[in-house]
Design a protein around this motif. Sequence first.
Motif, PDB file in Angstrom:
ATOM      1  N   GLU A  87       0.829  -1.206   0.000  1.00  0.00           N
ATOM      2  CA  GLU A  87       0.000   0.000   0.000  1.00  0.00           C
ATOM      3  C   GLU A  87       0.862   1.254   0.000  1.00  0.00           C
ATOM      4  O   GLU A  87       0.435   2.303  -0.508  1.00  0.00           O
ATOM      5  CB  GLU A  87      -0.974  -0.022   1.172  1.00  0.00           C
ATOM      6  CG  GLU A  87      -2.067  -1.080   1.000  1.00  0.00           C
ATOM      7  CD  GLU A  87      -3.221  -0.939   1.976  1.00  0.00           C
ATOM      8  OE1 GLU A  87      -3.223   0.041   2.769  1.00  0.00           O
ATOM      9  OE2 GLU A  87      -4.118  -1.792   1.947  1.00  0.00           O
ATOM     10  N   SER A  88       2.086   1.183   0.524  1.00  0.00           N
ATOM     11  CA  SER A  88       3.003   2.324   0.415  1.00  0.00           C
ATOM     12  C   SER A  88       3.394   2.548  -1.041  1.00  0.00           C
ATOM     13  O   SER A  88       3.494   3.690  -1.510  1.00  0.00           O
ATOM     14  CB  SER A  88       4.254   2.084   1.264  1.00  0.00           C
ATOM     15  OG  SER A  88       3.947   2.069   2.639  1.00  0.00           O
ATOM     16  N   LEU A  89       3.623   1.460  -1.788  1.00  0.00           N
ATOM     17  CA  LEU A  89       4.012   1.580  -3.196  1.00  0.00           C
ATOM     18  C   LEU A  89       2.906   2.197  -4.040  1.00  0.00           C
ATOM     19  O   LEU A  89       3.173   2.864  -5.047  1.00  0.00           O
ATOM     20  CB  LEU A  89       4.391   0.202  -3.754  1.00  0.00           C
ATOM     21  CG  LEU A  89       5.718  -0.377  -3.249  1.00  0.00           C
ATOM     22  CD1 LEU A  89       5.846  -1.835  -3.659  1.00  0.00           C
ATOM     23  CD2 LEU A  89       6.894   0.425  -3.778  1.00  0.00           C
ATOM     24  N   TYR A  90       1.651   1.981  -3.652  1.00  0.00           N
ATOM     25  CA  TYR A  90       0.530   2.507  -4.429  1.00  0.00           C
ATOM     26  C   TYR A  90      -0.140   3.704  -3.758  1.00  0.00           C
ATOM     27  O   TYR A  90      -1.201   4.142  -4.187  1.00  0.00           O
ATOM     28  CB  TYR A  90      -0.501   1.397  -4.668  1.00  0.00           C
ATOM     29  CG  TYR A  90      -0.101   0.461  -5.789  1.00  0.00           C
ATOM     30  CD1 TYR A  90      -0.283   0.825  -7.117  1.00  0.00           C
ATOM     31  CD2 TYR A  90       0.478  -0.771  -5.517  1.00  0.00           C
ATOM     32  CE1 TYR A  90       0.095  -0.020  -8.145  1.00  0.00           C
ATOM     33  CE2 TYR A  90       0.862  -1.623  -6.539  1.00  0.00           C
ATOM     34  CZ  TYR A  90       0.668  -1.245  -7.849  1.00  0.00           C
ATOM     35  OH  TYR A  90       1.052  -2.076  -8.875  1.00  0.00           O
ATOM     36  N   SER A  91       0.487   4.248  -2.721  1.00  0.00           N
ATOM     37  CA  SER A  91      -0.115   5.358  -1.988  1.00  0.00           C
ATOM     38  C   SER A  91       0.233   6.700  -2.624  1.00  0.00           C
ATOM     39  O   SER A  91       1.211   6.824  -3.361  1.00  0.00           O
ATOM     40  CB  SER A  91       0.372   5.338  -0.534  1.00  0.00           C
ATOM     41  OG  SER A  91      -0.166   6.426   0.180  1.00  0.00           O
ATOM     42  N   GLU A 379      -6.843   5.164  -3.676  1.00  0.00           N
ATOM     43  CA  GLU A 379      -8.164   4.904  -3.115  1.00  0.00           C
ATOM     44  C   GLU A 379      -8.633   3.484  -3.433  1.00  0.00           C
ATOM     45  O   GLU A 379      -9.301   2.838  -2.625  1.00  0.00           O
ATOM     46  CB  GLU A 379      -9.172   5.932  -3.667  1.00  0.00           C
ATOM     47  CG  GLU A 379     -10.580   5.782  -3.133  1.00  0.00           C
ATOM     48  CD  GLU A 379     -10.673   5.996  -1.626  1.00  0.00           C
ATOM     49  OE1 GLU A 379     -11.538   5.362  -0.996  1.00  0.00           O
ATOM     50  OE2 GLU A 379      -9.873   6.787  -1.093  1.00  0.00           O
ATOM     51  N   ARG A 380      -8.252   2.986  -4.599  1.00  0.00           N
ATOM     52  CA  ARG A 380      -8.686   1.647  -5.011  1.00  0.00           C
ATOM     53  C   ARG A 380      -7.869   0.530  -4.367  1.00  0.00           C
ATOM     54  O   ARG A 380      -8.383  -0.560  -4.156  1.00  0.00           O
ATOM     55  CB  ARG A 380      -8.559   1.503  -6.539  1.00  0.00           C
ATOM     56  CG  ARG A 380      -9.525   2.332  -7.350  1.00  0.00           C
ATOM     57  CD  ARG A 380      -9.322   2.032  -8.837  1.00  0.00           C
ATOM     58  NE  ARG A 380     -10.181   2.846  -9.684  1.00  0.00           N
ATOM     59  CZ  ARG A 380     -10.325   2.657 -10.994  1.00  0.00           C
ATOM     60  NH1 ARG A 380      -9.641   1.697 -11.596  1.00  0.00           N
ATOM     61  NH2 ARG A 380     -11.128   3.432 -11.693  1.00  0.00           N
ATOM     62  N   HIS A 382      -6.438  -1.416  -1.677  1.00  0.00           N
ATOM     63  CA  HIS A 382      -6.466  -1.755  -0.257  1.00  0.00           C
ATOM     64  C   HIS A 382      -6.467  -3.274  -0.146  1.00  0.00           C
ATOM     65  O   HIS A 382      -7.464  -3.929  -0.476  1.00  0.00           O
ATOM     66  CB  HIS A 382      -7.700  -1.168   0.431  1.00  0.00           C
ATOM     67  CG  HIS A 382      -7.718   0.328   0.450  1.00  0.00           C
ATOM     68  ND1 HIS A 382      -6.869   1.076   1.249  1.00  0.00           N
ATOM     69  CD2 HIS A 382      -8.467   1.226  -0.252  1.00  0.00           C
ATOM     70  CE1 HIS A 382      -7.101   2.361   1.045  1.00  0.00           C
ATOM     71  NE2 HIS A 382      -8.063   2.481   0.142  1.00  0.00           N
ATOM     72  N   LEU A 383      -5.346  -3.843   0.318  1.00  0.00           N
ATOM     73  CA  LEU A 383      -5.225  -5.300   0.350  1.00  0.00           C
ATOM     74  C   LEU A 383      -6.263  -5.945   1.249  1.00  0.00           C
ATOM     75  O   LEU A 383      -6.704  -7.059   0.993  1.00  0.00           O
ATOM     76  CB  LEU A 383      -3.825  -5.706   0.821  1.00  0.00           C
ATOM     77  CG  LEU A 383      -2.657  -5.429  -0.126  1.00  0.00           C
ATOM     78  CD1 LEU A 383      -1.405  -6.128   0.377  1.00  0.00           C
ATOM     79  CD2 LEU A 383      -2.968  -5.885  -1.538  1.00  0.00           C
ATOM     80  N   ILE A 384      -6.627  -5.276   2.324  1.00  0.00           N
ATOM     81  CA  ILE A 384      -7.641  -5.813   3.243  1.00  0.00           C
ATOM     82  C   ILE A 384      -8.893  -4.965   3.107  1.00  0.00           C
ATOM     83  O   ILE A 384      -8.884  -3.771   3.414  1.00  0.00           O
ATOM     84  CB  ILE A 384      -7.138  -5.804   4.699  1.00  0.00           C
ATOM     85  CG1 ILE A 384      -5.894  -6.676   4.833  1.00  0.00           C
ATOM     86  CG2 ILE A 384      -8.226  -6.293   5.645  1.00  0.00           C
ATOM     87  CD1 ILE A 384      -5.268  -6.655   6.211  1.00  0.00           C
ATOM     88  N   GLU A 385      -9.968  -5.584   2.638  1.00  0.00           N
ATOM     89  CA  GLU A 385     -11.220  -4.857   2.430  1.00  0.00           C
ATOM     90  C   GLU A 385     -12.343  -5.508   3.216  1.00  0.00           C
ATOM     91  O   GLU A 385     -13.363  -5.868   2.672  1.00  0.00           O
ATOM     92  CB  GLU A 385     -11.576  -4.842   0.947  1.00  0.00           C
ATOM     93  CG  GLU A 385     -10.640  -4.031   0.100  1.00  0.00           C
ATOM     94  CD  GLU A 385     -11.150  -3.906  -1.324  1.00  0.00           C
ATOM     95  OE1 GLU A 385     -12.149  -3.196  -1.533  1.00  0.00           O
ATOM     96  OE2 GLU A 385     -10.583  -4.542  -2.207  1.00  0.00           O
ATOM     97  N   ALA A 386     -12.138  -5.705   4.482  1.00  0.00           N
ATOM     98  CA  ALA A 386     -13.169  -6.325   5.302  1.00  0.00           C
ATOM     99  C   ALA A 386     -14.126  -5.244   5.800  1.00  0.00           C
ATOM    100  O   ALA A 386     -13.706  -4.304   6.479  1.00  0.00           O
ATOM    101  CB  ALA A 386     -12.534  -7.051   6.477  1.00  0.00           C
ATOM    102  N   PRO A 387     -15.415  -5.353   5.468  1.00  0.00           N
ATOM    103  CA  PRO A 387     -16.387  -4.359   5.935  1.00  0.00           C
ATOM    104  C   PRO A 387     -16.731  -4.589   7.401  1.00  0.00           C
ATOM    105  O   PRO A 387     -17.804  -5.058   7.755  1.00  0.00           O
ATOM    106  CB  PRO A 387     -17.588  -4.610   5.022  1.00  0.00           C
ATOM    107  CG  PRO A 387     -17.496  -6.066   4.677  1.00  0.00           C
ATOM    108  CD  PRO A 387     -16.030  -6.403   4.662  1.00  0.00           C
ATOM    109  N   THR A 388     -15.788  -4.266   8.269  1.00  0.00           N
ATOM    110  CA  THR A 388     -15.956  -4.553   9.686  1.00  0.00           C
ATOM    111  C   THR A 388     -16.042  -3.274  10.503  1.00  0.00           C
ATOM    112  O   THR A 388     -15.690  -2.194  10.041  1.00  0.00           O
ATOM    113  CB  THR A 388     -14.775  -5.398  10.219  1.00  0.00           C
ATOM    114  OG1 THR A 388     -13.551  -4.695   9.984  1.00  0.00           O
ATOM    115  CG2 THR A 388     -14.724  -6.751   9.526  1.00  0.00           C
TER     116      THR A 388
END
Length: 473
Positions: A87-91, A379-380, A382-388
């Motif tokens: 996520e740092s590489l794509y931030s 914005e797109r 995000h390796l973890i996309e848990a709707p928690t």
Amino acid sequence: MAFALEHAAAQKMERVIYVIPYTSIIDQTADVFSELLGEENVLAHYAGAEYQTAEPEELTPEQYRKLLASENWDAPVIVTTAVQFFESLYSNRSSRCRKLHNIANSVVILDEAQTLPNDYLLPCLSAITQLVQFYHTTAVLCTATQPALTPLLQKLAPTLKLREICPNTKMLYTSLRRTTIRDLGEITQDALAQQLCTRAQVLCVVNRRDTAQRVYAALPPDGSFCLTTLLCAHDRREQIEEIRRKLSAGLPCRVVSTSLIEAGVDVDFPAALRADCGLDSLLQTAGRCNREGKRSAAESIVYRFRLDGGKLPPMLAKNLNSLSYAARKCADLSLPEAIHAYFAELFQLKDGALDKKNILAAERDGIDGCLLPFAQIAERFHLIEAPTRTVYLPIEEGAVLCSCLRAGAMSRALLRKLGAYSVDCYEPQFRALDDAGALELLPDGAAVLTDLSKYDEKTGLAMNVESGIGVFI
């Protein structure tokens, strides 16, 4: 790590970056490296690190040095998470991008490479190939279940040279074999509990958290454990340490767990059982059986089983189909040919979903006329996309921390400390707890658990909660 250190010295590289999929094993890994290489040379960078949770005025000089070093990864050895790395590489945020120049001229070890999420596999591999081709970086994909990534990597970077650094891999799979895999077939939950009760020490890995709680409830309380993400991180660590102590002392130790125990948790059981799953998960469970090689492979059995009437998570359907394909091609599922066949079939079945958010297309073609869409891609991705939603637990040190939170003393350090006393739960469970009057809602959408009967230090946050409170007059 031995390869990385020698390679970095030979190629005049500046650091080694060790990327781990889960925070649960970061401390374990960083401690080993610190003991070998000196604590001053190793930086563990993740949200729960001690220097990240201390208030600024409480920092020791050593913690302050590590906090500064974490900003731009200024240390010879970095131990971090896959989420932090990719996520740092794509931030597009300066706080995350500040470290990128220090990834160049490094050896990057991607431990448990099979855990790279399929939905983002192509963007992750693309980032790796870019680092290797243009930034004097060497990437090592390290795992006992090596995914069949060669076709994908060659498509992304045709000129890239791929090589196996272990000599005679097939011979190693045979000589280092520690378990035997058997198919137990379909069994009921009661029969599964009986199987576990007949063994003094055994690990059982299931797919669902509520299944783990139900199977655990059928076991004798003495020496039985239930490991799921319904436990807060503090209680999970306590339980894993107690499990290690009992295993080492030869005491009864029956563990029912979800897959969280599979990736690198250092435990050694004489036998294990694994519910329907992909081949990578099956072999990772096998890695917790006879881990230290003290028993023969013939007596260290790992059983596959299907739970009668059990609900299978939809995301596992293609993994199971790929496992069946590999089993038809190879009688021995632990051999490299079976692992290669499994991943080749899995990636073929999921071909359209290896870049779910079209990250690479956005890089190549832009978005809505924007040719450099850094913010949109960030914005797109995000390796973890848990709707928690997060539930904070006022237990032990968490009680004081929750009081500070209620008093409005919001800070990054406070929230990071509270991370050890929190549970992320899905919306239906969160709503049920709220409807039962067990939560105090917070402005940011999280909550504090007010009814502590809904949390158990052995099994975690209750899943089956009455949906309301009735008053009868």
